[in-house]
Motif scaffolding. Structure first.
Motif, short mmCIF file in Angstrom:
data_model
loop_
_atom_site.label_atom_id
_atom_site.label_comp_id
_atom_site.label_asym_id
_atom_site.label_seq_id
_atom_site.Cartn_x
_atom_site.Cartn_y
_atom_site.Cartn_z
N ARG A 26 0.83 -1.21 0.00
CA ARG A 26 0.00 0.00 0.00
C ARG A 26 0.87 1.26 0.00
O ARG A 26 0.59 2.21 -0.73
N ALA A 27 1.93 1.25 0.79
CA ALA A 27 2.83 2.41 0.85
C ALA A 27 3.49 2.67 -0.51
O ALA A 27 3.69 3.82 -0.90
N HIS A 28 3.80 1.62 -1.23
CA HIS A 28 4.40 1.77 -2.57
C HIS A 28 3.46 2.56 -3.48
O HIS A 28 3.88 3.50 -4.15
N TRP A 29 2.19 2.16 -3.51
CA TRP A 29 1.25 2.84 -4.41
C TRP A 29 0.93 4.25 -3.92
O TRP A 29 0.66 5.14 -4.72
N MET A 30 0.99 4.48 -2.61
CA MET A 30 0.78 5.83 -2.08
C MET A 30 1.90 6.76 -2.58
O MET A 30 1.66 7.91 -2.91
N ARG A 31 3.13 6.26 -2.63
CA ARG A 31 4.25 7.07 -3.12
C ARG A 31 4.17 7.31 -4.62
O ARG A 31 4.56 8.36 -5.10
N GLN A 32 3.68 6.35 -5.37
CA GLN A 32 3.63 6.47 -6.83
C GLN A 32 2.61 7.51 -7.30
O GLN A 32 2.82 8.16 -8.32
N ARG A 33 1.47 7.60 -6.59
CA ARG A 33 0.43 8.57 -6.93
C ARG A 33 -0.05 8.47 -8.37
O ARG A 33 -0.25 9.48 -9.05
N LEU A 34 -0.24 7.26 -8.84
CA LEU A 34 -0.73 7.02 -10.19
C LEU A 34 -2.25 7.12 -10.24
O LEU A 34 -2.92 6.97 -9.21
N PRO A 35 -2.83 7.33 -11.42
CA PRO A 35 -4.29 7.30 -11.53
C PRO A 35 -4.81 5.85 -11.41
O PRO A 35 -4.03 4.90 -11.42
N CYS A 36 -6.11 5.71 -11.32
CA CYS A 36 -6.74 4.40 -11.20
C CYS A 36 -6.37 3.55 -12.42
O CYS A 36 -6.44 4.01 -13.56
N ALA A 37 -5.97 2.32 -12.18
CA ALA A 37 -5.56 1.43 -13.26
C ALA A 37 -6.74 0.96 -14.10
O ALA A 37 -6.56 0.50 -15.22
N ARG A 38 -7.95 1.10 -13.60
CA ARG A 38 -9.13 0.64 -14.34
C ARG A 38 -9.82 1.77 -15.11
O ARG A 38 -10.08 1.65 -16.29
N CYS A 39 -10.11 2.89 -14.44
CA CYS A 39 -10.83 3.99 -15.11
C CYS A 39 -9.91 5.14 -15.52
O CYS A 39 -10.34 6.05 -16.22
N HIS A 40 -8.67 5.12 -15.07
CA HIS A 40 -7.65 6.12 -15.41
C HIS A 40 -7.97 7.52 -14.89
O HIS A 40 -7.38 8.49 -15.34
N LYS A 41 -8.89 7.64 -13.94
CA LYS A 41 -9.19 8.92 -13.31
C LYS A 41 -8.27 9.09 -12.10
O LYS A 41 -7.76 8.12 -11.56
#
Length: 131
Positions: A26-41
């Motif tokens: 979870r911490a990894h994805w919090m640092r990445q700050r990418l958009p949603c992998a499904r809807c891209h929002k």
């Protein structure tokens, strides 16, 4: 204490209760700050998990908050014989918003249920006799 609702909650999945899941994935994805992998929002990484509600009202989940999803679902991975480490490996996870995660989880749950065959309605009863 008695609950106001009667439905039973399912026990938490032990695959999501590991130390690595809580502290690393979870911490990894919090640092990445990418958009949603499904809807891209965009995902609301800094917002609350639950939205403020008036007193006495049920709490509402923030639909844009972060949920760490799986590329290959936990159910499919278990059927394939994957270990817990393989299921929760960083390469099998992705950032998702709550709405997309709930939608994909519901679709996966519905796909895993056995379906009863649909019985066609017949205008007259079928019997062994020819009338």
């Amino acid at each position: 204490m008695t609950r106001a609702w009667s439905s039973k909650r399912a026990a938490p999945d032990p695959l999501l209760q590991t130390h690595d899941w809580r502290t690393k994935v979870r911490a990894h994805w919090m640092r990445q700050r990418l958009p949603c992998a499904r809807c891209h929002k965009p995902i609301d990484y800094d917002g609350p998990r639950y939205l403020p509600t008036p007193p006495g009202q049920p709490r509402r989940v923030n639909p844009r908050s972060l949920v760490v999803g799986h590329k290959v679902s936990r159910r499919k991975a278990k059927l394939l014989g994957w270990t817990a480490a393989q299921v929760n490996h960083l390469s099998n996870t992705q950032p998702e918003c709550v709405d997309c995660s709930n939608r994909s989880g519901a679709a996966e749950s519905n796909a895993g249920r056995s379906r009863r065959p649909v019985v066609a309605l017949v205008s007259k009863p079928v019997t062994s006799r020819a009338w």
